[in-house]
Design a protein around this motif. Structure first.
Motif, PDB file in Angstrom:
ATOM      1  N   VAL A   1     -48.908  56.917  -9.559  1.00 21.18           N
ATOM      2  CA  VAL A   1     -47.949  57.062 -10.661  1.00 21.18           C
ATOM      3  C   VAL A   1     -47.153  55.771 -10.742  1.00 21.18           C
ATOM      4  CG1 VAL A   1     -45.909  58.352 -11.455  1.00 21.18           C
ATOM      5  CG2 VAL A   1     -47.821  59.559 -10.355  1.00 21.18           C
ATOM      6  N   VAL A   2     -47.039  55.229 -11.947  1.00 18.89           N
ATOM      7  CA  VAL A   2     -46.329  53.959 -12.115  1.00 18.89           C
ATOM      8  C   VAL A   2     -44.885  54.261 -12.500  1.00 18.89           C
ATOM      9  CG1 VAL A   2     -46.269  51.778 -13.374  1.00 18.89           C
ATOM     10  CG2 VAL A   2     -48.462  52.887 -12.913  1.00 18.89           C
ATOM     11  N   THR A   3     -43.954  53.716 -11.732  1.00 20.65           N
ATOM     12  CA  THR A   3     -42.549  53.932 -12.061  1.00 20.65           C
ATOM     13  C   THR A   3     -41.799  52.617 -12.254  1.00 20.65           C
ATOM     14  OG1 THR A   3     -42.064  54.048  -9.716  1.00 20.65           O
ATOM     15  CG2 THR A   3     -42.337  56.144 -10.864  1.00 20.65           C
ATOM     16  N   GLU A   4     -42.380  51.549 -11.767  1.00 16.33           N
ATOM     17  CA  GLU A   4     -41.670  50.265 -11.820  1.00 16.33           C
ATOM     18  C   GLU A   4     -42.563  49.225 -12.477  1.00 16.33           C
ATOM     19  OE1 GLU A   4     -38.679  49.442 -10.643  1.00 16.33           O
ATOM     20  OE2 GLU A   4     -38.198  51.371  -9.710  1.00 16.33           O
ATOM     21  N   MET A   5     -41.940  48.368 -13.233  1.00 16.10           N
ATOM     22  CA  MET A   5     -42.687  47.291 -13.880  1.00 16.10           C
ATOM     23  C   MET A   5     -43.236  46.301 -12.849  1.00 16.10           C
ATOM     24  SD  MET A   5     -42.796  46.047 -17.196  1.00 16.10           S
ATOM     25  CE  MET A   5     -42.279  44.654 -18.147  1.00 16.10           C
ATOM     26  N   PHE A   6     -42.446  46.062 -11.822  1.00 17.23           N
ATOM     27  CA  PHE A   6     -42.852  45.017 -10.868  1.00 17.23           C
ATOM     28  C   PHE A   6     -43.033  45.601  -9.461  1.00 17.23           C
ATOM     29  CE2 PHE A   6     -40.610  42.882 -14.318  1.00 17.23           C
ATOM     30  CZ  PHE A   6     -41.642  42.089 -14.766  1.00 17.23           C
TER      31      PHE A   6
END
Ligand code: C5P
Length: 398
Positions: free
Chosen positions: A59-64
């Motif tokens: 799951v993607v939660t942060e841009m970087f």
């Protein structure tokens, strides 16, 4: 149709974020690879662990986030997606997407994707009705975003109104519709009838039959998922209307006939899955018929056949629910009614016919071809019928 599809599900920070978990689960169960992107605010409502567990994917939660396989090249998800879904979509994300902002992973992905984007707004009624939100939604629609909902009902603010996230089944329907829009029935207008008609006896009672409408609704959904414009003429049933289909609700056989005739000039194929009454009371009593000691006799009159009499050059498909000599009786009906195909089933067989989720049918064509299908779900039967309809329509064009 969802199997092997890559779906990017953007979850934003509204109370309806918890419902996105059910959406992620259903998409995954249908065979899709679901990659969830959560905004910073969404994480306040639901843990990323929930989506990780339901989808089996990061799951993607942060841009970087350097631990994420997607963050190195922030457009890789945008490229992989067959469809991007934002559910729930807050007023904030709608504004950001309308303005083309790119300050978080979800915005970047939507900006970078060439895949269709479905958004399901959910917010407090005044925020939804605010002109700026409406303008933003219009802007997104003009850019071919598909907007589903919101629905009306109880809101987290404690008030009733417009702003609830659309039902998960409707969001799923929108996704399927978008994925199928270039299917083999694209540009075709398919009219499907469903359910058992009701013939009034008096203001309280009617004569009807055991049709659940499931076969007709499955046909309408499947035709929509193959790109058709669908009109579903339905007698009363306990089923949710398929998203994206034009739904025309009728009661009696004569109302159904009128609706079929109204659409006939614009129809490419008519699939009559409805169980239309063959007889109706000669006259319906104006007042409720009182109970008495004497026997009550109802005089019934015949109802004209819709399929057999409707005029038009479209493909005609009928159903034959038979309890004996299935193939002969169905073949006779096909000829009498001038049909291209008839779908015959033996209603005495278990797991088949009225009310069940499965059906065992034989598709007979006007050239005498007989195709006996195994026991299938009504959705699978619908696909097989539409395979034949698509072939007939393609043959007419060539
Ligand atoms: O003759 P029978 O009622 O068995 O034919 C069934 C088929 O004819 C179904 O496709 C049904 O929807 C259609 N039908 C019709 N008009 C009627 C009765 C049946 O179009 N009045």
């Amino acid at each position: 149709m969802l199997s092997n599809k890559t779906i990017v599900l953007g979850v934003t920070g509204g109370i309806a974020a918890y419902k996105a978990a059910e959406l992620a689960s259903q998409l995954t169960q249908a065979g899709a690879a679901v990659s969830v992107i959560m905004t910073r605010e969404a994480v306040q409502f639901v843990s990323p662990v929930t989506f990780r567990a339901l989808t089996g994917r990061p799951v993607v939660t942060e841009m970087f986030d350097l631990a994420s396989e997607f963050s190195i090249e922030h457009v890789s998800l945008a490229r992989a997606a067959d469809v991007v879904v934002v559910a729930p979509a807050t007023a904030n994300i709608i504004a950001k997407l309308a303005a083309g902002m790119a300050d978080d992973m979800l915005c970047c992905t939507v900006l970078a994707t060439k895949a269709p984007v479905v958004i399901a707004p959910a917010m407090e009624t005044n925020m939804y009705e605010n002109q700026v939100t409406q303008d933003n939604l219009s802007e997104l629609k003009s850019r071919d975003f598909v907007v589903i909902g919101p629905a009306a009902g109880w809101l987290a603010s404690g008030r009733e109104g417009l702003g609830r996230l659309a039902d998960v089944s409707d969001i799923l329907g929108s996704i399927r519709r978008v994925l199928g829009r270039d299917g083999d029935l694209a540009g075709k207008h398919i009219v499907v009838t469903a359910g058992g008609t009701r013939e009034p006896v008096d203001p309280v009672r009617y004569i009807s039959n055991r049709s659940s409408g499931k076969m007709g609704y499955a046909l309408a959904e499947a035709a929509r998922d193959r790109g058709a414009k669908v009109s579903l003429i339905t007698a009363p049933v306990c089923l949710n209307a398929p998203v994206g289909a034009e739904v025309i609700r009728v009661g009696t056989a004569l109302e159904m006939r009128q609706a079929v005739e109204n659409l006939a000039p614009r129809t490419d194929a008519l699939v009559m899955a409805a169980a239309v009454a063959d007889y109706r009371p000669r006259s319906a009593a104006g007042q409720k018929i009182k109970k008495g000691d004497a026997p009550l006799t109802l005089e019934l009159e015949g109802i004209p056949d819709i399929l057999g009499t409707v005029k038009g050059e479209f493909v005609k498909v009928g159903f034959a629910a038979e309890s004996s000599n299935v193939i002969e009786n169905a073949t006779d009906k096909l000829k009498q009614k001038g049909l291209d195909l008839i779908v015959a089933n033996d209603i005495t067989a278990s797991d088949s016919g009225f009310g069940t989720d499965t059906n065992q049918v034989t598709i007979i064509d006007k050239d005498g071809g007989v195709d006996s299908l195994p026991l299938l779900t009504k959705h699978e039967v619908a696909e097989r019928i539409l395979d034949r309809v698509a072939q007939l329509l393609a043959a007419r064009e060539s």
